[in-house]
Motif scaffolding. Structure first.
Motif, PDB file in Angstrom:
ATOM      1  N   ARG A 250      -1.048  -0.480   7.510  1.00 48.92           N
ATOM      2  CA  ARG A 250      -2.058  -1.509   7.338  1.00 48.92           C
ATOM      3  C   ARG A 250      -3.311  -0.981   6.648  1.00 48.92           C
ATOM      4  O   ARG A 250      -3.633   0.198   6.712  1.00 48.92           O
ATOM      5  CB  ARG A 250      -2.432  -2.129   8.691  1.00 48.92           C
ATOM      6  N   THR A 251      -4.014  -1.898   5.988  1.00 54.23           N
ATOM      7  CA  THR A 251      -5.316  -1.623   5.383  1.00 54.23           C
ATOM      8  C   THR A 251      -5.242  -0.467   4.391  1.00 54.23           C
ATOM      9  O   THR A 251      -5.893   0.561   4.522  1.00 54.23           O
ATOM     10  CB  THR A 251      -6.389  -1.354   6.460  1.00 54.23           C
ATOM     11  N   ASN A 252      -4.381  -0.640   3.371  1.00 58.60           N
ATOM     12  CA  ASN A 252      -4.335   0.231   2.220  1.00 58.60           C
ATOM     13  C   ASN A 252      -4.351  -0.648   0.978  1.00 58.60           C
ATOM     14  O   ASN A 252      -4.802  -1.792   1.042  1.00 58.60           O
ATOM     15  CB  ASN A 252      -3.099   1.129   2.273  1.00 58.60           C
ATOM     16  N   SER A 253      -3.837  -0.132  -0.123  1.00 57.83           N
ATOM     17  CA  SER A 253      -3.765  -0.928  -1.353  1.00 57.83           C
ATOM     18  C   SER A 253      -2.352  -0.909  -1.919  1.00 57.83           C
ATOM     19  O   SER A 253      -2.146  -0.933  -3.135  1.00 57.83           O
ATOM     20  CB  SER A 253      -4.759  -0.378  -2.388  1.00 57.83           C
TER      21      SER A 253
ATOM     22  N   LEU B  88       2.537  -4.156   8.055  1.00 59.22           N
ATOM     23  CA  LEU B  88       2.255  -4.024   6.624  1.00 59.22           C
ATOM     24  C   LEU B  88       0.977  -4.781   6.258  1.00 59.22           C
ATOM     25  O   LEU B  88       0.726  -5.051   5.086  1.00 59.22           O
ATOM     26  CB  LEU B  88       3.422  -4.585   5.803  1.00 59.22           C
ATOM     27  N   SER B  89       0.168  -5.114   7.223  1.00 58.82           N
ATOM     28  CA  SER B  89      -0.952  -6.025   7.027  1.00 58.82           C
ATOM     29  C   SER B  89      -2.032  -5.453   6.114  1.00 58.82           C
ATOM     30  O   SER B  89      -2.196  -4.244   5.983  1.00 58.82           O
ATOM     31  CB  SER B  89      -1.562  -6.406   8.373  1.00 58.82           C
ATOM     32  N   PHE B  90      -2.755  -6.386   5.478  1.00 61.71           N
ATOM     33  CA  PHE B  90      -3.916  -6.068   4.646  1.00 61.71           C
ATOM     34  C   PHE B  90      -3.584  -5.082   3.531  1.00 61.71           C
ATOM     35  O   PHE B  90      -4.194  -4.037   3.385  1.00 61.71           O
ATOM     36  CB  PHE B  90      -5.086  -5.588   5.509  1.00 61.71           C
ATOM     37  N   ASN B  91      -2.573  -5.456   2.761  1.00 64.89           N
ATOM     38  CA  ASN B  91      -2.245  -4.784   1.515  1.00 64.89           C
ATOM     39  C   ASN B  91      -2.151  -5.864   0.435  1.00 64.89           C
ATOM     40  O   ASN B  91      -2.703  -6.950   0.593  1.00 64.89           O
ATOM     41  CB  ASN B  91      -0.952  -3.988   1.667  1.00 64.89           C
ATOM     42  N   TYR B  92      -1.454  -5.561  -0.651  1.00 63.30           N
ATOM     43  CA  TYR B  92      -1.283  -6.528  -1.743  1.00 63.30           C
ATOM     44  C   TYR B  92       0.202  -6.743  -2.018  1.00 63.30           C
ATOM     45  O   TYR B  92       0.640  -6.864  -3.153  1.00 63.30           O
ATOM     46  CB  TYR B  92      -1.997  -6.029  -3.003  1.00 63.30           C
ATOM     47  N   LEU B  93       0.968  -6.795  -0.959  1.00 61.39           N
ATOM     48  CA  LEU B  93       2.418  -6.880  -1.069  1.00 61.39           C
ATOM     49  C   LEU B  93       2.871  -8.309  -1.338  1.00 61.39           C
ATOM     50  O   LEU B  93       2.233  -9.278  -0.925  1.00 61.39           O
ATOM     51  CB  LEU B  93       3.054  -6.347   0.212  1.00 61.39           C
ATOM     52  N   THR B  94       4.003  -8.427  -2.033  1.00 60.96           N
ATOM     53  CA  THR B  94       4.577  -9.728  -2.358  1.00 60.96           C
ATOM     54  C   THR B  94       6.050  -9.739  -1.955  1.00 60.96           C
ATOM     55  O   THR B  94       6.592  -8.736  -1.484  1.00 60.96           O
ATOM     56  CB  THR B  94       4.449 -10.023  -3.860  1.00 60.96           C
TER      57      THR B  94
END
Length: 508
Positions: free
Chosen positions: A143-146, A166-172
């Motif tokens: 969590r909380t990465n990029s 997997l929270s607070f990333n830019y995953l799709t």
């Protein structure tokens, strides 16, 4: 060697292992140690557990750390380490527990673990593929990465996975139906899925109902999801929390949610849900929090809601709910906060509202409530927030509101209240916000200590109030009794009527 939870300072010497060659455990967790991780730590060949977390270590992780082949636990979290995680960590074939969270790493590398925590760093790019070959992995927290890119279906290889964050990333997702979610059905021990704050788009697939019945927590707020909530989600009978707020979900609330009888938290706020609140939700006998606010729900608040005795927080504001507040709701003696504001509720405030002895927050503003405030409300000694603004309430403001000694926020504005502002309000020493504007109040505004910080905004729109000129109202004028009406037993020359003022009409 255990030096955890002290106030040790200084740095670890590079040659420490020359003097401690048979050291098996090094625990310096939670101190104030500075400097780098010792470059020659690998010379302690028998080390099994290394815990250096919660210090102020700086610099890189030395690559030679990959020679600690006996190590089962390596804890370096909550320091100021930088650079890449050395791929040599992959040589630690006995490693079961690796904690690297809350540092300033800038690139992931190979690991083969049962637990992997990489939270709150500066990782970017796609999730490294090696992670999905770690067949023993039970906890994955990034969590909380990029991190960006798609969540691959190879996540299904993690059959022992219990906790996925997997929270607070830019995953799709590679498909609009979250294909990776369908692949998680192979993870039969999975208990937690947290995808909060990713850019998943698309719809919730009906295949969610095929996820493991071990699943207890689903967090998917702020993921840009659309479409309906699938009925099949009712198959996840061990769910404790389901959070799908701040999305674009449409359709009605599935009746099947009533099968989730272990549910304690249900969060569907800030979507586009329509229809009525299903009676089946009254079967959720362990429910503590229910948040449906900012939707398009209509109809009445279910009368059976009074069956949910564990309920503490009920947020239904900003919908299109109508009819009266059900009397059965007032049997929820342990409710702490309820917000029904910005609906179209009508009728009067139930007399039984005085039963809610532990309530701390009530917001019924912006409805069509009428009649008066029942005096029993003064018995709610824990009430801190109370708003009835923008209704059709009338009558006098009860003196008993002055008994709400915990009150910090009171808004009775934009109603048709008449009479005087109760002097008992001067006892509300914790009151920080007061709004009585746009009513039909008259008489003197109290001047006690609790009123010192209120401005004219609290009282505007009441034509017959008077008091301090600072409040933009006419000044108080004491009314004296006329001499011929004095009692013979009272020889004072000017008896004054308390809390009175007269407003003289302006001369044209």
């Amino acid at each position: 060697m255990d030096f955890a939870n002290n106030t040790l300072t200084g740095s670890l010497p590079d040659d420490m292992c020359q003097h401690l060659p048979r050291l098996q455990a090094l625990d310096i967790n939670n101190n104030h140690v500075t400097g780098p991780v010792p470059r020659n730590l690998w010379q302690c060949q028998e080390l099994i557990a290394i815990s250096l977390s919660h210090n102020q270590l700086t610099g890189l992780i030395p690559r030679d750390i990959g020679n600690l082949t006996s190590a089962r636990a390596l804890l370096l979290g909550n320091n100021n380490l930088i650079g890449e995680i050395p791929h040599e960590i992959g040589n630690l074939h006995n490693l079961e527990y690796l904690v690297l969270e809350n540092n300033n790493f800038d690139g992931p590398r190979h690991s083969n673990l049962e637990r992997l925590y990489l939270e709150r760093n500066n990782f970017s790019g796609t999730i490294p593929s090696f992670i999905f070959n770690a067949s023993k992995l039970s906890i994955l927290g990034i969590r909380t990465n990029s991190f960006s890119g798609t969540i691959p279906s190879t996540i299904a290889n993690l059959r022992n996975l219990q906790w996925l964050d997997l929270s607070f990333n830019y995953l799709t997702s590679s498909t609009s139906e979250l294909s990776f979610l369908s692949s998680l059905r192979n993870c039969r021990n999975l208990k937690v899925i947290d995808l909060t704050g990713n850019q998943l788009h698309g719809i919730l697939p009906s295949s969610m109902g095929n996820l493991s019945t071990s699943l207890e927590y689903i967090y998917m707020p702020y993921c840009r999801r659309s479409g309906r909530i699938p009925e099949e989600i009712g198959n996840l009978i061990n769910l404790i929390t389901m959070s799908l707020g701040i999305n674009k979900l449409t359709g009605s609330i599935p009746i099947s949610l009533g099968k989730l009888q272990k549910l304690q938290g249900l969060y569907l706020y800030k979507n586009k849900l329509e229809g009525s609140i299903p009676d089946s939700l009254c079967n959720l006998g362990r429910l503590v929090e229910l948040q449906f606010y900012d939707n398009k729900l209509f109809g009445s608040i279910p009368a059976c809601i009074g069956k949910l005795s564990p309920l503490r927080n009920l947020l239904l504001h900003s919908n299109v709910l109508t009819y009266v507040i059900p009397s059965t709701f007032l049997s929820l003696r342990d409710i702490l906060v309820f917000n029904f504001s910005s609906n179209s509720l009508n009728g009067s405030l139930p007399l039984d509202i005085g039963n809610l002895k532990v309530v701390v927050g009530i917001d019924l503003s912006r409805n069509n409530l009428s009649d008066s405030i029942p005096t029993v409300i003064g018995g709610l000694s824990n009430l801190a927030f109370f708003s009835l603004a923008y209704n059709k309430l009338q009558g006098s403001i009860p003196e008993s509101l002055g008994d709400l000694r915990s009150l910090e926020f009171l808004d009775l504005s934009n109603n048709s209240f008449s009479g005087f502002i109760p002097r008992s309000f001067e006892k509300l020493l914790y009151l920080e916000y007061l709004n009585l504007s746009f009513n039909r109040l008259k008489g003197e505004i109290p001047s006690g200590e609790s009123f010192a910080n209120f401005s004219d905004n609290s009282f505007m729109g009441n034509s017959f109030l008077c008091g301090s000129p600072n409040l933009q109202v006419p000044p108080r004028k004491d009314i004296k009794t006329s001499p011929h009406r004095k009692s013979r037993k009272n020889t004072r020359s000017s008896a004054r009527l308390p809390s009175s003022c007269e407003i003289l009409p302006a001369l044209e």
